[in-house]
Design a protein around this motif. Structure first.
Motif, PDB file in Angstrom:
ATOM      1  N   TRP A 168      24.619  46.247  46.230  1.00  0.00           N
ATOM      2  CA  TRP A 168      25.654  46.780  45.349  1.00  0.00           C
ATOM      3  C   TRP A 168      25.123  47.915  44.480  1.00  0.00           C
ATOM      4  O   TRP A 168      23.958  47.892  44.086  1.00  0.00           O
ATOM      5  N   LEU A 223      35.017  45.965  41.938  1.00  0.00           N
ATOM      6  CA  LEU A 223      34.401  46.451  40.701  1.00  0.00           C
ATOM      7  C   LEU A 223      34.576  45.434  39.575  1.00  0.00           C
ATOM      8  O   LEU A 223      33.654  45.205  38.778  1.00  0.00           O
ATOM      9  N   TYR A 234      39.102  51.051  35.944  1.00  0.00           N
ATOM     10  CA  TYR A 234      37.813  50.418  35.674  1.00  0.00           C
ATOM     11  C   TYR A 234      37.239  51.030  34.398  1.00  0.00           C
ATOM     12  O   TYR A 234      37.184  52.245  34.280  1.00  0.00           O
ATOM     13  N   PRO A 235      36.810  50.207  33.444  1.00  0.00           N
ATOM     14  CA  PRO A 235      36.908  48.743  33.504  1.00  0.00           C
ATOM     15  C   PRO A 235      38.353  48.269  33.360  1.00  0.00           C
ATOM     16  O   PRO A 235      39.168  48.897  32.687  1.00  0.00           O
ATOM     17  N   ASP A 257      24.513  50.018  41.022  1.00  0.00           N
ATOM     18  CA  ASP A 257      24.348  49.662  39.622  1.00  0.00           C
ATOM     19  C   ASP A 257      25.485  50.317  38.843  1.00  0.00           C
ATOM     20  O   ASP A 257      25.486  51.524  38.620  1.00  0.00           O
ATOM     21  N   LEU A 258      26.455  49.512  38.424  1.00  0.00           N
ATOM     22  CA  LEU A 258      27.645  50.075  37.789  1.00  0.00           C
ATOM     23  C   LEU A 258      27.342  50.748  36.463  1.00  0.00           C
ATOM     24  O   LEU A 258      28.100  51.614  36.020  1.00  0.00           O
ATOM     25  N   HIS A 259      26.226  50.365  35.836  1.00  0.00           N
ATOM     26  CA  HIS A 259      25.865  50.997  34.565  1.00  0.00           C
ATOM     27  C   HIS A 259      25.387  52.432  34.766  1.00  0.00           C
ATOM     28  O   HIS A 259      25.574  53.286  33.895  1.00  0.00           O
ATOM     29  N   PHE A 280      28.720  54.837  40.145  1.00  0.00           N
ATOM     30  CA  PHE A 280      29.154  54.334  41.452  1.00  0.00           C
ATOM     31  C   PHE A 280      30.107  55.359  42.057  1.00  0.00           C
ATOM     32  O   PHE A 280      30.687  56.191  41.351  1.00  0.00           O
ATOM     33  N   SER A 303      31.449  43.395  37.582  1.00  0.00           N
ATOM     34  CA  SER A 303      31.229  43.573  36.141  1.00  0.00           C
ATOM     35  C   SER A 303      31.620  42.347  35.323  1.00  0.00           C
ATOM     36  O   SER A 303      31.462  42.344  34.103  1.00  0.00           O
ATOM     37  N   ARG A 331      30.318  43.574  28.544  1.00  0.00           N
ATOM     38  CA  ARG A 331      31.722  43.809  28.894  1.00  0.00           C
ATOM     39  C   ARG A 331      32.620  43.397  27.737  1.00  0.00           C
ATOM     40  O   ARG A 331      32.548  42.258  27.252  1.00  0.00           O
TER      41      ARG A 331
END
Length: 524
Positions: free
Chosen positions: A129, A155, A442-443, A131-133, A136, A159, A165
């Motif tokens: 996956w 997503l 997102y978020p 790294d959403l931080h 992406f 998260s 979050r």
């Protein structure tokens, strides 16, 4: 003396009987009063309890008294989602709390070729996956966006356990599948169809890349213990594009499918009891700070799109000839090319009512474009299924007309013209209240489309558990016996049934369209 004594005794007896009789009468009157009071006014259950309550009870979760009160107070009726003036409710759901989630989800760590690899993302080393931080890949724009549901759900799950979050979550990812309510399959099926349905496979030139990915997915799933223990009944698979999963659906049909509609599915594969209807992601711009009102929208009725369609889409052609010359009606051909999306946004933002007519399938993105534009939708599609309809009353902000009525000369336009300023304004205000339920982002935010979809899945869990438990009844007695899975319908039979269902769907309109349909084969 004896006579006087007998007489006195008789008087006392009569007085005693009289007193006893009066006491009994009083008791009867009071008991009747309380009985009538308790039954005089019926008590109706006008809302459903929050599914979180059932989830907590079923999983034996102990919460502090304050959290318990929070769960008991809230319901799944969207009307209860209105923000509180003091902001206390918003504060209560400020962060994603595992105990507040209505759904526990186990997600397979599929190789990137099934999800973000389709967006040209390449993980470092063995990373599955992004790294959403740190970032992406974006989903492709244009019409691709309308079927991007699996992207936003994935997503949200990735998260859901982030410590930082701040948005609430209806679903939370768990690491142990035995603790999960459902198993999520992160296959970007709509994107796979859009990108690879016409790309031939180098491994097998007789098949395209989309078909090959579906075969790999089926091979993977049927070997998993999670699939075997429920025959896939507790799995969630997104197939929002009507042509996605065409090959795999005949093998994966026991799962909960997240779909746009049921138009291209026979009931044995998909049905409203088992599956979930999700909204399209709207393409036109959201009408932010809309203060337009009735008088500042000059167009009465708006439609712009493909007019000549196959299957049930002949309705568009007939309505075009009925409405094209009516006053204040815009009914014309349009596409996404040549600034088509911006033109549609401006047209919907300046119209009171927007037509949503059946096309190749019962549903279209046009309904959700209309909601985002606060243009009251006029739905002409007999077979349409609507998202979250178990908790959302579409009649409060939509006009829904039977096809047979809409195709009668003058009926549809007179109906629209009969809706005055006050009634339209009420529907317009309701549109502004419900539009958040159809927003993908997102978020994810409280009560947006992602959260609403998870909540619908959560409401399916009880029925899924019942099926799974029944399936496991004889698990002990089957030890040593060869375990046979429930037969999966043969593709040929399904294809035949699908054709029959389409013919029957059109048969109702034979007299209106004056078209001759092929007779439905007997016994099929």
């Amino acid at each position: 003396m004896a006579d006087r004594s007998a007489h006195s005794i008789g008087l006392l007896s009569r007085k005693s009987l009289f007193c006893f009789f009066m006491i009994m009468m009083l008791l009867f009157i009071f008991s009747s009063f309380f009985f009538l009071r308790s039954t005089g006014r019926p008590h109706f259950i006008d809302h459903l309890p929050n599914p979180r309550l059932f989830a907590l009870i079923d999983n034996h979760v102990n919460l502090p008294s304050q959290a318990q009160n929070s769960v008991l107070r809230s319901t799944i009726d969207p009307s209860s989602f209105a923000d509180k003036e003091d902001g206390s409710e918003e504060q209560e759901f400020k962060k994603c709390n595992p105990n507040e989630a209505v759904l526990k989800v186990f997600m397979y760590d599929l190789p990137p070729e099934f999800h973000f690899g389709l967006l040209d993302w390449k993980g470092e080393g063995t990373h599955v996956w992004p790294d959403l931080h740190s970032g992406f890949p974006d989903y492709p724009g244009g019409l691709n966006q309308q079927h991007s549901i699996e992207y936003w759900l994935t997503l949200d799950l990735l998260s859901s356990k982030f410590a930082d979050r701040t948005s609430p979550s209806s679903a939370i990812r768990v690491d142990n599948s035995s603790e999960a309510d459902v198993i999520f399959v992160p296959f970007f099926s709509s994107l796979s169809y859009n990108r690879y349905s016409k790309v031939k496979s180098l491994e097998n030139p007789s098949k395209n890349m989309n078909q090959l990915l579906q075969e790999k997915l089926v091979a993977f799933l049927i070997e998993q213990e999670e699939w075997k223990r429920s025959e896939g009944r507790d799995h969630v698979i997104v197939a929002h594009h009507p042509n996605s999963m065409l090959d795999a659906r005949t093998s994966l049909w026991p799962a909960i499918l997240i779909l746009a509609d049921l138009g291209r599915y026979p009931p044995i594969i998909a049905n409203i009891e088992k599956d979930v209807i999700a909204p399209y992601k709207h393409i036109v711009k959201t009408f932010v700070n809309d203060s337009s009102g009735y008088d500042s929208r000059p167009t009465l009725l708006y439609f712009q799109g493909a007019i000549y369609r196959k299957d049930g889409g002949f309705i568009r052609q007939e309505l075009y000839y009925l409405l094209k010359d009516e006053k204040d009606v815009h009914f014309s051909f349009g596409s996404v090319s040549k600034n088509g999306i911006n033109d549609a946004s401006q047209g919907m933002h300046s119209s009171k009512f927007c037509l949503n007519i059946a096309g190749d399938t019962p549903s279209s993105n046009r309904l959700f474009d209309a909601i985002a534009s606060h243009c009251v939708p006029v739905i002409v599609s007999d077979e349409i299924e609507l998202p979250y309809e178990d908790v959302l009353d579409y009649s409060k902000f939509c006009i829904i007309v039977r096809t047979s009525d809409a195709l009668k000369k003058g009926v549809l336009i007179k109906l629209i013209q009969s809706i005055g300023r006050d009634e339209w304004s009420r529907m317009w205000e309701r549109l502004k209240e419900v539009e958040r339920y159809f927003e993908f982002q997102y978020p994810s935010q409280k009560d947006d489309a992602v959260q609403m979809i998870w909540q619908v899945v959560a409401r399916k869990v009880s029925a899924v558990r019942l099926k799974v438990h029944k399936f496991r009844r004889f698990a002990r007695s089957d030890i040593g016996n060869e375990k046979k899975l429930k037969p999966i319908p043969e593709r040929e039979k399904i294809a035949t049934r699908l054709k029959v269902h389409k013919l029957r769907r059109l048969a109702r309109s034979v007299k209106r369209s004056k078209k001759q349909l092929v007779p439905i084969p007997n016994g099929e």
